[in-house]
Design a protein around this motif. Structure first.
Motif, PDB file in Angstrom:
ATOM      1  N   ARG A 213       0.837  -1.197   0.000  1.00 48.31           N
ATOM      2  CA  ARG A 213       0.000   0.000   0.000  1.00 48.31           C
ATOM      3  C   ARG A 213       0.871   1.246   0.000  1.00 48.31           C
ATOM      4  O   ARG A 213       1.966   1.252   0.578  1.00 48.31           O
ATOM      5  CB  ARG A 213      -0.932  -0.013   1.211  1.00 48.31           C
ATOM      6  CG  ARG A 213      -2.088  -1.003   1.053  1.00 48.31           C
ATOM      7  CD  ARG A 213      -2.660  -1.431   2.380  1.00 48.31           C
ATOM      8  NE  ARG A 213      -1.729  -2.279   3.113  1.00 48.31           N
ATOM      9  CZ  ARG A 213      -2.000  -2.831   4.284  1.00 48.31           C
ATOM     10  NH1 ARG A 213      -3.161  -2.598   4.876  1.00 48.31           N
ATOM     11  NH2 ARG A 213      -1.106  -3.603   4.886  1.00 48.31           N
ATOM     12  N   CYS A 214       0.390   2.286  -0.656  1.00 48.97           N
ATOM     13  CA  CYS A 214       1.186   3.482  -0.890  1.00 48.97           C
ATOM     14  C   CYS A 214       0.447   4.732  -0.440  1.00 48.97           C
ATOM     15  O   CYS A 214      -0.783   4.819  -0.558  1.00 48.97           O
ATOM     16  CB  CYS A 214       1.534   3.607  -2.373  1.00 48.97           C
ATOM     17  SG  CYS A 214       2.536   2.239  -3.008  1.00 48.97           S
ATOM     18  N   VAL A 215       1.216   5.697   0.046  1.00 47.68           N
ATOM     19  CA  VAL A 215       0.651   6.951   0.536  1.00 47.68           C
ATOM     20  C   VAL A 215       1.408   8.126  -0.070  1.00 47.68           C
ATOM     21  O   VAL A 215       2.637   8.144  -0.101  1.00 47.68           O
ATOM     22  CB  VAL A 215       0.732   7.035   2.078  1.00 47.68           C
ATOM     23  CG1 VAL A 215       0.324   8.426   2.569  1.00 47.68           C
ATOM     24  CG2 VAL A 215      -0.152   5.966   2.713  1.00 47.68           C
ATOM     25  N   ILE A 216       0.654   9.100  -0.558  1.00 43.35           N
ATOM     26  CA  ILE A 216       1.194  10.395  -0.942  1.00 43.35           C
ATOM     27  C   ILE A 216       0.929  11.314   0.238  1.00 43.35           C
ATOM     28  O   ILE A 216      -0.211  11.658   0.532  1.00 43.35           O
ATOM     29  CB  ILE A 216       0.526  10.920  -2.233  1.00 43.35           C
ATOM     30  CG1 ILE A 216       0.930  10.023  -3.418  1.00 43.35           C
ATOM     31  CG2 ILE A 216       0.913  12.366  -2.502  1.00 43.35           C
ATOM     32  CD1 ILE A 216       0.239  10.375  -4.720  1.00 43.35           C
ATOM     33  N   GLY A 217       2.007  11.686   0.951  1.00 47.62           N
ATOM     34  CA  GLY A 217       1.861  12.358   2.234  1.00 47.62           C
ATOM     35  C   GLY A 217       1.514  13.827   2.149  1.00 47.62           C
ATOM     36  O   GLY A 217       1.510  14.442   1.070  1.00 47.62           O
ATOM     37  N   ASN A 218       1.248  14.407   3.307  1.00 46.36           N
ATOM     38  CA  ASN A 218       0.838  15.802   3.392  1.00 46.36           C
ATOM     39  C   ASN A 218       1.937  16.783   3.018  1.00 46.36           C
ATOM     40  O   ASN A 218       1.688  17.946   2.730  1.00 46.36           O
ATOM     41  CB  ASN A 218       0.358  16.134   4.811  1.00 46.36           C
ATOM     42  CG  ASN A 218       1.417  15.882   5.858  1.00 46.36           C
ATOM     43  OD1 ASN A 218       1.570  14.763   6.322  1.00 46.36           O
ATOM     44  ND2 ASN A 218       2.165  16.913   6.235  1.00 46.36           N
ATOM     45  N   GLY A 219       3.206  16.323   2.985  1.00 49.70           N
ATOM     46  CA  GLY A 219       4.311  17.206   2.658  1.00 49.70           C
ATOM     47  C   GLY A 219       4.482  17.466   1.176  1.00 49.70           C
ATOM     48  O   GLY A 219       5.329  18.283   0.786  1.00 49.70           O
ATOM     49  N   LEU A 220       3.702  16.799   0.343  1.00 46.73           N
ATOM     50  CA  LEU A 220       3.824  16.982  -1.104  1.00 46.73           C
ATOM     51  C   LEU A 220       2.972  18.139  -1.606  1.00 46.73           C
ATOM     52  O   LEU A 220       2.032  18.586  -0.948  1.00 46.73           O
ATOM     53  CB  LEU A 220       3.396  15.711  -1.852  1.00 46.73           C
ATOM     54  CG  LEU A 220       4.467  14.638  -2.023  1.00 46.73           C
ATOM     55  CD1 LEU A 220       4.631  13.837  -0.756  1.00 46.73           C
ATOM     56  CD2 LEU A 220       4.132  13.726  -3.196  1.00 46.73           C
ATOM     57  N   VAL A 221       3.305  18.585  -2.825  1.00 45.52           N
ATOM     58  CA  VAL A 221       2.406  19.437  -3.598  1.00 45.52           C
ATOM     59  C   VAL A 221       2.006  18.608  -4.821  1.00 45.52           C
ATOM     60  O   VAL A 221       2.855  18.152  -5.583  1.00 45.52           O
ATOM     61  CB  VAL A 221       3.066  20.771  -3.993  1.00 45.52           C
ATOM     62  CG1 VAL A 221       3.212  21.670  -2.775  1.00 45.52           C
ATOM     63  CG2 VAL A 221       4.416  20.580  -4.655  1.00 45.52           C
ATOM     64  N   VAL A 222       0.720  18.377  -4.963  1.00 44.09           N
ATOM     65  CA  VAL A 222       0.201  17.384  -5.916  1.00 44.09           C
ATOM     66  C   VAL A 222      -0.478  18.053  -7.104  1.00 44.09           C
ATOM     67  O   VAL A 222      -1.396  18.868  -6.934  1.00 44.09           O
ATOM     68  CB  VAL A 222      -0.804  16.442  -5.216  1.00 44.09           C
ATOM     69  CG1 VAL A 222      -1.378  15.438  -6.210  1.00 44.09           C
ATOM     70  CG2 VAL A 222      -0.141  15.726  -4.050  1.00 44.09           C
ATOM     71  N   ASP A 223      -0.021  17.705  -8.289  1.00 43.30           N
ATOM     72  CA  ASP A 223      -0.670  18.145  -9.517  1.00 43.30           C
ATOM     73  C   ASP A 223      -1.791  17.138  -9.814  1.00 43.30           C
ATOM     74  O   ASP A 223      -1.520  16.005 -10.206  1.00 43.30           O
ATOM     75  CB  ASP A 223       0.354  18.156 -10.654  1.00 43.30           C
ATOM     76  CG  ASP A 223      -0.244  18.561 -11.996  1.00 43.30           C
ATOM     77  OD1 ASP A 223      -1.491  18.599 -12.118  1.00 43.30           O
ATOM     78  OD2 ASP A 223       0.530  18.821 -12.925  1.00 43.30           O
TER      79      ASP A 223
END
Length: 428
Positions: free
Chosen positions: A65-75
């Motif tokens: 399982r994978c997570v894109i964390g809160n520290g990213l800026v997501v396009d």
């Protein structure tokens, strides 16, 4: 359960995607904690090649399982494209990928501002990918940005429209082309609808997994020398790329981190502007580029190439608390007669053994080299440390001794099966 962090220990492009792919065979979760789609992780599985920009490489391991964390800026549009590409190649992502509702959003106007601001910096451009990363992080810091949670709001069209109008004022002042509000809003709303099932509060999700005993691997993008605080400022990215970014970028507590794997190439590369003491602007540098396929996964730009910089590696080990090295692209040096390792800098008659903060000083630094004999034979077929040429093992030992960090993994090519993993990081 302990958390493992994987960081780039140079200027990025160290081969983190492949190393993550190898390590994910034994982890339950892979978490990205900073950056955006200005980075690319390349993974080769058999004859298949994948280039991922936002989605953690663990998505290629069924069951992880994978997570894109809160520290990213997501396009949102870029993330949607990545998901569609994975689905087209038979990979299921629903129930396996989770996107933090606290992550900030990159929209079309951020990219337009990125390009306009770079164009304005006559004679001193940063060399950004123009993916809108810097302007999105700037909005986050100025408390005017949109977050993934806003994509779930019925007020999203109005919020995006207001943001575009503000951006158009800045674009006009910079002499750049402004954006059509309705078109930008429409694209944002369309992407939001697609991503809605993936957006959630990932903080209780991750901490619940940790409490349950699941294994978690946190991956960074770029490298420590592009860290906003510890890198070659201002020629850096806009986030904390090192291990210090994990807690703020995921919501996992700092004391949960037990291991930091630093990824280093057997030589050094850099994309974009800024000082690079060991850079080779000659036939040797060109040979490293061609043999190593040193072209950006995101932009296709040719990477600047040079000898291994031990000063930077030791600096990375100190700043990030590196537990063990993953050394990549050893095979690129297979035909090199004499391999050089930078052990210090010389600047204005003084010897420096760490990375100076002052950019002008760093730009004047000249490398002090130690020369090692190359092994001059192929390592492509080696499947154990014992099969490595003696001089290749000596090279690894030298890097271990100089940096004070043991090697735990060695990559001899892009494929999964071209990887040597050594118990307890011991190459003896």
């Amino acid at each position: 359960m302990a958390v493992t962090v994987l960081i780039g220990a140079q200027w990025g492009d160290e081969g983190k995607g492949k190393v993550i792919d190898v390590l994910t065979e034994r982890v339950d979760w892979v978490v990205r904690y900073q950056g955006g789609n200005n980075a690319g992780h390349t993974v080769e599985i058999g004859d298949e090649k994948y280039v991922l920009h936002l989605i953690p490489s663990g998505i290629l391991r069924p069951g992880t399982r994978c997570v894109i964390g809160n520290g990213l800026v997501v396009d949102p549009a870029g993330l949607r494209q990545e998901l569609e590409d994975l689905h087209a190649r038979g990979h299921e992502t629903r129930g396996r990928l989770f996107v933090s509702d606290r992550a900030h959003v990159v929209l079309d106007y951020h990219k337009a501002l990125d390009g306009a601001l770079e164009a304005e910096k006559t004679g001193r451009t940063i060399g950004t990918t123009r993916r809108g990363i810097g302007p999105a992080y700037a909005e986050k810091s100025s408390r005017t940005g949109l977050r993934m949670v806003d994509l779930l709001s019925p007020e999203l069209p109005d919020r995006v429209a207001d943001a575009v109008r503000r951006a158009n004022t800045r674009l006009a002042a910079l002499g750049a082309e402004t954006l059509r509000v309705n078109e930008t809003v429409g694209r944002a709303v369309e992407a939001a609808q697609y991503l809605r099932p993936y957006i959630c509060d990932t903080i209780p999700l991750l901490n619940g997994a940790r409490s349950k005993g699941d294994s978690i691997l946190c991956e960074g993008a770029q490298g420590i020398m592009l860290d906003i605080d510890f890198g070659t400022y201002p020629y850096v990215t806009s986030s904390n790329t090192g291990a210090s970014g994990v807690a703020s970028g995921t919501g996992l507590p700092p004391q949960s981190i037990q291991r930091v794997v630093g990824v280093i190439k057997a030589y050094t590369t850099r994309v974009g502007e800024g000082p690079f003491p060991t850079e080779l602007s000659d036939a040797t540098g060109e040979r490293l580029r061609e043999r190593g396929g040193e072209y950006g996964a995101t932009t296709g730009r040719p990477r600047r190439c040079g000898w291994f910089d031990g000063v930077i590696a030791r600096y990375a080990a100190t700043v990030c608390g590196v537990s063990d090295w993953a050394i990549t692209k050893m095979d690129v040096l297979d035909d090199v007669e004499t391999i050089r390792v930078c052990t210090a800098y010389e600047c204005d008659g003084k010897r420096l053994e760490t990375v100076p903060a002052d950019l002008e000083t760093f730009s004047r630094c000249r490398p002090v080299y130690e020369d090692l004999e190359g092994w001059q034979c192929s390592t492509a077929g080696c499947r154990s440390v014992e099969e490595l040429p003696e001089k290749a093992r000596a090279f690894v030992h030298y890097l271990e001794d100089f940096t004070g960090v043991k090697a735990g993994l060695l990559s001899l090519g892009p494929r999964r099966d071209q990887t040597l993993s050594v118990e307890d990081g011991d190459f003896d």
